[in-house]
Design an enzyme around this catalytic site. Structure first.
Site, PDB file in Angstrom:
ATOM      1  N   CYS B 123       0.828  -1.214   0.000  1.00  0.00           N
ATOM      2  CA  CYS B 123       0.000   0.000   0.000  1.00  0.00           C
ATOM      3  C   CYS B 123       0.861   1.263   0.000  1.00  0.00           C
ATOM      4  CB  CYS B 123      -0.944   0.001   1.181  1.00  0.00           C
ATOM      5  SG  CYS B 123      -1.935  -1.485   1.302  1.00  0.00           S
ATOM      6  N   HIS B 269      -3.324   6.978   2.475  1.00  0.00           N
ATOM      7  CA  HIS B 269      -3.756   5.680   1.960  1.00  0.00           C
ATOM      8  C   HIS B 269      -5.113   5.358   2.582  1.00  0.00           C
ATOM      9  CE1 HIS B 269      -4.174   1.541   1.084  1.00  0.00           C
ATOM     10  NE2 HIS B 269      -3.779   1.113   2.273  1.00  0.00           N
ATOM     11  N   ASN B 300     -10.284  -0.553   0.630  1.00  0.00           N
ATOM     12  CA  ASN B 300      -8.831  -0.421   0.557  1.00  0.00           C
ATOM     13  C   ASN B 300      -8.361  -1.020  -0.773  1.00  0.00           C
ATOM     14  OD1 ASN B 300      -6.060  -0.796   0.743  1.00  0.00           O
ATOM     15  ND2 ASN B 300      -6.103  -1.521   2.866  1.00  0.00           N
TER      16      ASN B 300
HETATM   17  C1  LIG Z   1      -9.424  -5.298  10.722  1.00  0.00           C
HETATM   18  C2  LIG Z   1      -9.879  -4.440  11.881  1.00  0.00           C
HETATM   19  C3  LIG Z   1     -11.046  -3.546  11.489  1.00  0.00           C
HETATM   20  C4  LIG Z   1     -10.330  -5.389  12.989  1.00  0.00           C
HETATM   21  O1  LIG Z   1     -10.696  -4.674  14.128  1.00  0.00           O
HETATM   22  P1  LIG Z   1     -10.149  -5.124  15.556  1.00  0.00           P
HETATM   23  O2  LIG Z   1     -10.737  -4.250  16.538  1.00  0.00           O
HETATM   24  O3  LIG Z   1      -8.664  -5.183  15.481  1.00  0.00           O
HETATM   25  O4  LIG Z   1     -10.726  -6.598  15.659  1.00  0.00           O
HETATM   26  P2  LIG Z   1     -10.333  -7.744  16.651  1.00  0.00           P
HETATM   27  O5  LIG Z   1      -9.916  -8.887  15.839  1.00  0.00           O
HETATM   28  O6  LIG Z   1      -9.411  -7.263  17.724  1.00  0.00           O
HETATM   29  O7  LIG Z   1     -11.710  -8.063  17.283  1.00  0.00           O
HETATM   30  C5  LIG Z   1     -12.385  -7.210  18.187  1.00  0.00           C
HETATM   31  C6  LIG Z   1     -13.757  -7.747  18.437  1.00  0.00           C
HETATM   32  O8  LIG Z   1     -14.553  -7.671  17.248  1.00  0.00           O
HETATM   33  C7  LIG Z   1     -14.955  -8.987  16.819  1.00  0.00           C
HETATM   34  N1  LIG Z   1     -14.812  -9.019  15.377  1.00  0.00           N
HETATM   35  C8  LIG Z   1     -13.694  -9.235  14.648  1.00  0.00           C
HETATM   36  N2  LIG Z   1     -13.963  -9.191  13.343  1.00  0.00           N
HETATM   37  C9  LIG Z   1     -15.278  -8.948  13.246  1.00  0.00           C
HETATM   38  C10 LIG Z   1     -16.148  -8.782  12.160  1.00  0.00           C
HETATM   39  N3  LIG Z   1     -15.742  -8.824  10.875  1.00  0.00           N
HETATM   40  N4  LIG Z   1     -17.448  -8.532  12.422  1.00  0.00           N
HETATM   41  C11 LIG Z   1     -17.895  -8.450  13.680  1.00  0.00           C
HETATM   42  N5  LIG Z   1     -17.113  -8.602  14.758  1.00  0.00           N
HETATM   43  C12 LIG Z   1     -15.827  -8.847  14.537  1.00  0.00           C
HETATM   44  C13 LIG Z   1     -14.033  -9.929  17.514  1.00  0.00           C
HETATM   45  O9  LIG Z   1     -14.640 -11.178  17.681  1.00  0.00           O
HETATM   46  C14 LIG Z   1     -13.777  -9.221  18.813  1.00  0.00           C
HETATM   47  O10 LIG Z   1     -14.888  -9.401  19.672  1.00  0.00           O
HETATM   48  P3  LIG Z   1     -14.686  -9.686  21.233  1.00  0.00           P
HETATM   49  O11 LIG Z   1     -13.970  -8.500  21.764  1.00  0.00           O
HETATM   50  O12 LIG Z   1     -16.064  -9.824  21.712  1.00  0.00           O
HETATM   51  O13 LIG Z   1     -13.869 -10.932  21.293  1.00  0.00           O
HETATM   52  C15 LIG Z   1      -8.750  -3.533  12.377  1.00  0.00           C
HETATM   53  O14 LIG Z   1      -7.806  -4.264  13.095  1.00  0.00           O
HETATM   54  C16 LIG Z   1      -8.053  -2.800  11.277  1.00  0.00           C
HETATM   55  O15 LIG Z   1      -8.660  -2.203  10.423  1.00  0.00           O
HETATM   56  N6  LIG Z   1      -6.722  -2.769  11.309  1.00  0.00           N
HETATM   57  C17 LIG Z   1      -5.938  -2.093  10.293  1.00  0.00           C
HETATM   58  C18 LIG Z   1      -5.934  -2.961   9.085  1.00  0.00           C
HETATM   59  C19 LIG Z   1      -5.525  -2.256   7.851  1.00  0.00           C
HETATM   60  O16 LIG Z   1      -5.924  -1.164   7.589  1.00  0.00           O
HETATM   61  N7  LIG Z   1      -4.719  -2.963   7.057  1.00  0.00           N
HETATM   62  C20 LIG Z   1      -4.254  -2.531   5.813  1.00  0.00           C
HETATM   63  C21 LIG Z   1      -3.168  -1.550   6.001  1.00  0.00           C
HETATM   64  S1  LIG Z   1      -2.431  -1.266   4.491  1.00  0.00           S
END
Ligand SMILES: CC(C)(COP(=O)(O)OP(=O)(O)OC[C@H]1O[C@@H](n2cnc3c(N)ncnc32)[C@H](O)[C@@H]1OP(=O)(O)O)[C@@H](O)C(=O)NCCC(=O)NCCS
Lengths: 82, 344
Positions: B123, B269, B300
């Site tokens: 990215c 980005h 993205n």
């Molecule tokens: C992907 C992303 C949105 C996930 O969010 P997060 O808060 O890290 O998610 P987690 O895996 O820690 O999960 C948090 C909670 O949400 C839940 N959860 C995870 N994915 C889920 C989904 N798709 N839908 C609903 N709930 C979800 C989990 O089960 C967890 O629940 P709990 O606390 O009850 O156990 C986030 O981490 C993100 O966007 N990170 C940056 C990624 C990015 O931009 N990458 C590209 C860069 S170039």
């Protein structure tokens, strides 16, 4: 100088207020970040990063999961601050 | 004998002279994503800001999308394709190891015999391409250089992976970098942190299908071998992006001698609205700065996200030619590139 528990809670209150807009006085030891303070998993990462800067601690991703309440976070910082 | 070597004679400075974009026709709403993962529209919107994304159809290949976007950028720059001396294609979704797809794209555009090559910097790759193009123009090895970001990330998406299924989209964005009498591109602040190279990666290498332990390969519910996908540690990426990338963005402003007050536009980005919001806060960008929030309807699109967002801001009148914009890309590697540019 190492911060006291009271100072840590006050600092966390400011941070949570800044990131999630929650009134600082609502941020108390027994409050859960997600259930009581509207801090979701991503805001929690921001809180942790701000707390690391402010209190000179390292809080690895794996430990963040265990910080459910303000009290958990304050204890962690008390124990690990440089 | 050491002969005297005559150096090339480039333009005094470089600038972006045109921009173009291509978005696939099929719009995929969150409802469609929910068929494969346990989630909700509300969760996806609140954690990522994404409502819809475009996924390419069979005819919308990497080359087709790139040629569309690049053709518009060339026209926007007021050039003919034969005037293009370099074609840099930033992508991770061209599935043929060799040749580079840049040569095919250059040919389809009707460019003459430009230098043409692909780059892989996830990215961050669009910013890497801009940096190379600026060097080529000012050093004199090409007068006009195309930088194309193009992705079909839907091909690399595991629709059953809750942490990525809703994030990625397809599309192409392109700019032309050409000569300028005035400085219009600041220094690039770019780099990589390879100690975190496993935080975003393809699930299995291509040769895993040949020599690998079959037990390690991704298998679908039907037992069929699956295509590799991009996987990530979301929290680790989020932490790095909000904490480290705000610093890099600030360094790019400082390097260009531009203060937040002097800035018109911020084009980060388009990974996640929450990352964008956090950066805006940390950088203390004033109200008057227009912030690209294209991720809401584009998802993205990796290397394509910055030029796509730039094109949309200009097309909708939210930004105008001559505006000063901070751009920053970051992702797999982990690699990053930020710079300040004058908009075309
Ligand atoms: C992907 C992303 C949105 C996930 O969010 P997060 O808060 O890290 O998610 P987690 O895996 O820690 O999960 C948090 C909670 O949400 C839940 N959860 C995870 N994915 C889920 C989904 N798709 N839908 C609903 N709930 C979800 C989990 O089960 C967890 O629940 P709990 O606390 O009850 O156990 C986030 O981490 C993100 O966007 N990170 C940056 C990624 C990015 O931009 N990458 C590209 C860069 S170039």
């Amino acid at each position: 100088m190492a911060a006291t528990q009271e100072e840590i809670v006050a600092g966390l209150a400011e941070i949570v207020n800044e990131i999630a807009g929650i009134p600082a006085e609502d941020v108390q030891l027994d409050k859960s970040f997600t259930d009581d303070l509207d801090v979701d998993s991503l805001s929690m990462v921001e809180v942790v990063v701000a707390a690391e800067e402010r209190f000179d601690v390292k809080i690895p991703d794996d430990d963040v999961k265990n910080l459910k309440t303000v009290g958990d976070a304050a204890d962690y910082i008390l124990k690990h601050q440089a | 004998m050491t002969s005297k070597i005559k150096p090339g004679k480039g333009a005094p400075y470089a600038r972006i002279t045109g921009v173009g974009g291509y978005r696939p026709t099929r719009v995929v709403p969150n409802e469609e994503i929910l068929k494969h993962i346990d989630s909700s529209d509300e969760w996806i919107r609140s954690r990522s800001g994404i409502a819809t994304r475009h996924w390419a159809g069979p005819e919308e290949t990497v080359a087709v999308m790139a040629v569309e976007a690049a053709g518009k950028a060339i026209a926007d720059a007021g050039l003919d394709p034969e005037q293009i001396g370099g074609v840099i294609v930033a992508t991770v979704s061209h599935f043929k190891q060799t040749p580079a797809i840049a040569t095919e794209i250059a040919h389809k555009l009707g460019a003459g015999k430009p230098a043409a090559f692909d780059i892989n910097a996830g990215c961050a790759a669009f910013g890497y391409g801009l940096t190379l193009a600026k060097g080529m123009v000012t050093e004199g090895s090409a007068e006009h250089v195309l930088v194309i970001g193009v992705e079909r990330l839907s091909d690399l998406t595991d629709v059953t992976d809750r942490s990525t299924a809703f994030l990625f989209g397809d599309g192409a964005g392109a700019v032309v970098v050409g000569p300028s009498q005035e400085p219009a591109m600041g220094p690039s602040v770019w780099g990589s942190e390879g100690d975190k190279s496993d935080v975003i990666s393809q699930t299995v290498p291509w040769d895993g299908y040949r020599v690998g332990d079959v037990g390690q390969l991704p298998v679908g519910a039907d037992g069929e071998l699956k295509f590799p996908a991009i996987r990530q540690e979301g929290q680790a990426v989020f932490r790095w992006a909000v904490f480290e990338m705000a610093k890099v963005a600030q360094q790019a402003l400082d390097a260009a001698g531009v203060s937040p007050a002097d800035l018109d536009v911020f084009i980060p980005h388009q990974a996640n609205m929450r990352i964008i919001d956090s950066m805006v806060k940390t950088l203390k960008l004033p109200e008057h700065v227009t912030v690209a929030r294209d991720v809401e309807t584009t998802g993205n699109t990796s290397a394509a996200s910055i030029p796509l967002a730039m094109e949309r801001l200009l097309a909708t009148g939210q930004a105008k030619s001559g505006d000063t914009a901070l751009v920053i890309g970051f992702g797999a590697g982990l690699a990053y590139a930020a710079t300040v540019v004058t908009l075309p």
